[in-house]
Design an enzyme around this catalytic site. Structure first.
Site, short mmCIF file in Angstrom:
data_model
loop_
_atom_site.label_atom_id
_atom_site.label_comp_id
_atom_site.label_asym_id
_atom_site.label_seq_id
_atom_site.Cartn_x
_atom_site.Cartn_y
_atom_site.Cartn_z
N HIS A 264 0.83 -1.21 0.00
CA HIS A 264 0.00 0.00 0.00
C HIS A 264 0.86 1.25 0.00
CE1 HIS A 264 0.55 -0.81 4.38
NE2 HIS A 264 0.61 0.50 4.50
N HIS B 127 3.97 7.09 3.88
CA HIS B 127 4.90 5.97 3.71
C HIS B 127 4.43 5.05 2.60
CE1 HIS B 127 2.03 4.20 6.72
NE2 HIS B 127 2.22 3.09 6.03
N GLU C 260 7.74 1.03 4.99
CA GLU C 260 7.20 -0.02 5.87
C GLU C 260 7.41 -1.36 5.18
OE1 GLU C 260 2.93 0.20 6.38
OE2 GLU C 260 2.97 -1.06 8.17
#
Ligand code: CO
Length: 134
Positions: free
Chosen positions: A7, A79, A130
């Site tokens: 994502h 992020h 991440e």
């Protein structure tokens, strides 16, 4: 090491307005808002054919995205999340190459109930990365 883009997370000040933007203007499929007190955010998932966008609105006093929104009044990309098969192996390999892992370096259970780690943006072109084990 890294696999699919899981994502892209976008910090927003007004989740309802941002959800409407993605749903009505961009014609995307969006979820209902999901408060995640443990992570200090309320999330709306935007489902795309090949990945997801996550709209993050601060929740509570100590939200990790509050400072970001002070610096980015219009919101912005907070992020990006890449999938890895083995998060501990990925962490150890990255640390051996000098990359900094945020926090105590131990994976935490992330917004999707899976182990995640964050990597220092200064080591990755100014982008908070991440890693999520899938
Ligand atoms: Co994320």
């Amino acid at each position: 090491m890294i696999g699919r883009l899981n994502h892209v997370a976008i910090a927003v000040k007004d989740l309802a307005a941002s959800t409407a933007l993605y749903r009505d203007t961009l014609g995307a499929k969006v979820s209902a808002p999901l408060p995640q007190p443990a992570h200090g955010v309320t999330v709306v998932f935007v489902e795309l054919p090949n990945t997801k966008v996550e709209l993050l609105e601060p929740l509570g006093e100590a939200s990790p995205i509050a400072k970001f929104l002070e610096r980015n009044a219009d919101g912005g990309i907070h992020h990006i999340c890449y999938e890895v098969e083995d998060i501990l192996a990925a962490r150890d390999q990255l640390k051996a190459q000098g990359a900094r892992v945020l926090g105590d370096g131990e994976p935490k259970i992330g917004a999707h109930g899976k182990p995640v780690l964050f990597l220092h943006p200064k080591d990755f072109n100014g982008t908070l990365v991440e890693l999520e084990q899938v």
